[in-house]
Design a protein around this motif. Structure first.
Motif, PDB file in Angstrom:
ATOM      1  N   GLY A  70       0.975  -1.013   0.082  1.00 18.97           N
ATOM      2  CA  GLY A  70       0.189   0.056  -0.103  1.00 18.97           C
ATOM      3  C   GLY A  70       0.774   1.141  -0.058  1.00 18.97           C
ATOM      4  O   GLY A  70       1.877   1.217   0.402  1.00 18.97           O
ATOM      5  N   THR A  71       0.290   2.432  -0.298  1.00 19.16           N
ATOM      6  CA  THR A  71       1.073   3.672  -0.482  1.00 19.16           C
ATOM      7  C   THR A  71       1.298   4.379   0.832  1.00 19.16           C
ATOM      8  O   THR A  71       0.125   4.341   1.508  1.00 19.16           O
ATOM      9  CB  THR A  71       0.315   4.413  -1.272  1.00 19.16           C
ATOM     10  N   LEU A  76       5.323   9.971   1.715  1.00 22.07           N
ATOM     11  CA  LEU A  76       5.319  10.866   0.467  1.00 22.07           C
ATOM     12  C   LEU A  76       5.176  12.335   1.040  1.00 22.07           C
ATOM     13  O   LEU A  76       5.629  12.993   0.329  1.00 22.07           O
ATOM     14  CB  LEU A  76       4.124  10.631  -0.003  1.00 22.07           C
ATOM     15  N   ALA A  77       4.420  12.619   2.025  1.00 25.57           N
ATOM     16  CA  ALA A  77       4.337  13.953   2.661  1.00 25.57           C
ATOM     17  C   ALA A  77       5.578  14.460   3.213  1.00 25.57           C
ATOM     18  O   ALA A  77       5.881  15.620   3.104  1.00 25.57           O
ATOM     19  CB  ALA A  77       3.182  13.930   3.550  1.00 25.57           C
ATOM     20  N   PHE A  81       7.615  17.668   1.893  1.00 28.38           N
ATOM     21  CA  PHE A  81       8.065  18.755   2.470  1.00 28.38           C
ATOM     22  C   PHE A  81       9.591  19.015   2.485  1.00 28.38           C
ATOM     23  O   PHE A  81      10.136  20.181   2.485  1.00 28.38           O
ATOM     24  CB  PHE A  81       7.624  18.701   4.199  1.00 28.38           C
ATOM     25  N   ALA A  82      10.482  17.822   2.546  1.00 22.35           N
ATOM     26  CA  ALA A  82      11.856  18.168   2.324  1.00 22.35           C
ATOM     27  C   ALA A  82      12.070  18.749   0.908  1.00 22.35           C
ATOM     28  O   ALA A  82      12.905  19.646   1.213  1.00 22.35           O
ATOM     29  CB  ALA A  82      12.653  16.616   2.377  1.00 22.35           C
ATOM     30  N   ARG A  83      11.654  18.303   0.030  1.00 20.09           N
ATOM     31  CA  ARG A  83      11.619  19.061  -1.452  1.00 20.09           C
ATOM     32  C   ARG A  83      11.108  20.486  -1.301  1.00 20.09           C
ATOM     33  O   ARG A  83      11.946  21.377  -1.846  1.00 20.09           O
ATOM     34  CB  ARG A  83      10.814  18.365  -2.479  1.00 20.09           C
ATOM     35  N   ASP A  84      10.246  20.734  -0.521  1.00 17.31           N
ATOM     36  CA  ASP A  84       9.708  22.203  -0.424  1.00 17.31           C
ATOM     37  C   ASP A  84      10.667  23.063   0.340  1.00 17.31           C
ATOM     38  O   ASP A  84      11.002  24.227   0.322  1.00 17.31           O
ATOM     39  CB  ASP A  84       8.262  22.212   0.237  1.00 17.31           C
ATOM     40  N   THR A  85      11.345  22.395   1.320  1.00 18.46           N
ATOM     41  CA  THR A  85      12.443  22.870   2.284  1.00 18.46           C
ATOM     42  C   THR A  85      13.656  23.491   1.373  1.00 18.46           C
ATOM     43  O   THR A  85      14.057  24.361   1.139  1.00 18.46           O
ATOM     44  CB  THR A  85      12.892  22.267   3.527  1.00 18.46           C
ATOM     45  N   ALA A 111      18.634  12.818   3.236  1.00 23.90           N
ATOM     46  CA  ALA A 111      19.086  12.097   2.071  1.00 23.90           C
ATOM     47  C   ALA A 111      17.994  12.614   0.851  1.00 23.90           C
ATOM     48  O   ALA A 111      18.624  13.059  -0.118  1.00 23.90           O
ATOM     49  CB  ALA A 111      18.722  10.603   2.279  1.00 23.90           C
ATOM     50  N   VAL A 112      16.933  13.161   1.174  1.00 29.18           N
ATOM     51  CA  VAL A 112      16.352  13.693   0.371  1.00 29.18           C
ATOM     52  C   VAL A 112      16.474  15.195   0.021  1.00 29.18           C
ATOM     53  O   VAL A 112      16.374  15.596  -1.232  1.00 29.18           O
ATOM     54  CB  VAL A 112      14.515  13.711   0.906  1.00 29.18           C
ATOM     55  N   ILE A 113      16.876  15.788   0.996  1.00 30.02           N
ATOM     56  CA  ILE A 113      17.566  16.991   0.700  1.00 30.02           C
ATOM     57  C   ILE A 113      18.724  17.127  -0.218  1.00 30.02           C
ATOM     58  O   ILE A 113      18.853  17.881  -1.164  1.00 30.02           O
ATOM     59  CB  ILE A 113      17.730  17.703   2.079  1.00 30.02           C
ATOM     60  N   ARG A 114      19.494  16.329   0.190  1.00 28.31           N
ATOM     61  CA  ARG A 114      20.659  16.031  -0.844  1.00 28.31           C
ATOM     62  C   ARG A 114      20.416  15.778  -2.160  1.00 28.31           C
ATOM     63  O   ARG A 114      21.030  16.282  -2.998  1.00 28.31           O
ATOM     64  CB  ARG A 114      21.517  14.790  -0.309  1.00 28.31           C
TER      65      ARG A 114
END
Length: 148
Positions: A70-71, A76-77, A81-85, A111-114
């Protein structure tokens, strides 16, 4: 930790729900972090309110039917939020405000920020700290990072 955050250097402290953009008004020996901007994630309702369907099923050619995972709406949120930052940091960077940048976030968010940093921002990164310090006051964040 013994970081030396230069005068006007930025410290970005974030987790999956909150991001604080701090600027050092002091010097490298005696940092004085000032809050420039705070971003909060949107409310993330329980999974039962976000997804109504059961996880899908897959028919295999030579084996019985199997279920798919399942998702995870919360994960995902968090990533969004890390991408929005990073997007907010890019806006600050385009305005020409930050010098060196210290990133402070839990390992998964870091890791997502990098992954989303562009070359210009990546060249400004002074240090990356894999800790969650969003619930600490600014003077405590400065003390924990610099050991002062």
């Amino acid at each position: 930790m013994n970081l030396r955050i230069p005068h006007n250097g930025w410290v970005v402290v974030c987790d999956a729900r909150k991001a604080m953009f701090l600027r050092n008004e002091g010097d490298a020996n005696m940092p004085k972090l000032k809050v420039e901007q705070v971003k909060q994630a949107a409310v993330n309702p329980p999974s039962s309110e976000q997804g109504t369907d059961r996880p899908g099923r897959m028919q295999n050619a030579i084996a019985p039917t199997s279920a798919t995972e399942g998702t995870d709406w919360h994960e995902l949120a968090e990533k969004q939020f890390a991408r929005d930052t990073v997007a907010a940091l890019k806006l600050v960077n385009r305005a020409g405000r930050p010098g060196d940048i210290v990133l402070v976030a839990p390992p998964r968010i870091l890791a997502v920020i990098r992954q989303n940093l562009d070359d210009d921002l990546r060249s400004r990164i002074l240090a990356e700290v894999d800790k969650d310090l969003t619930k600490h006051p600014t003077h405590e964040i400065g003390r924990l990072l610099t050991g002062a």
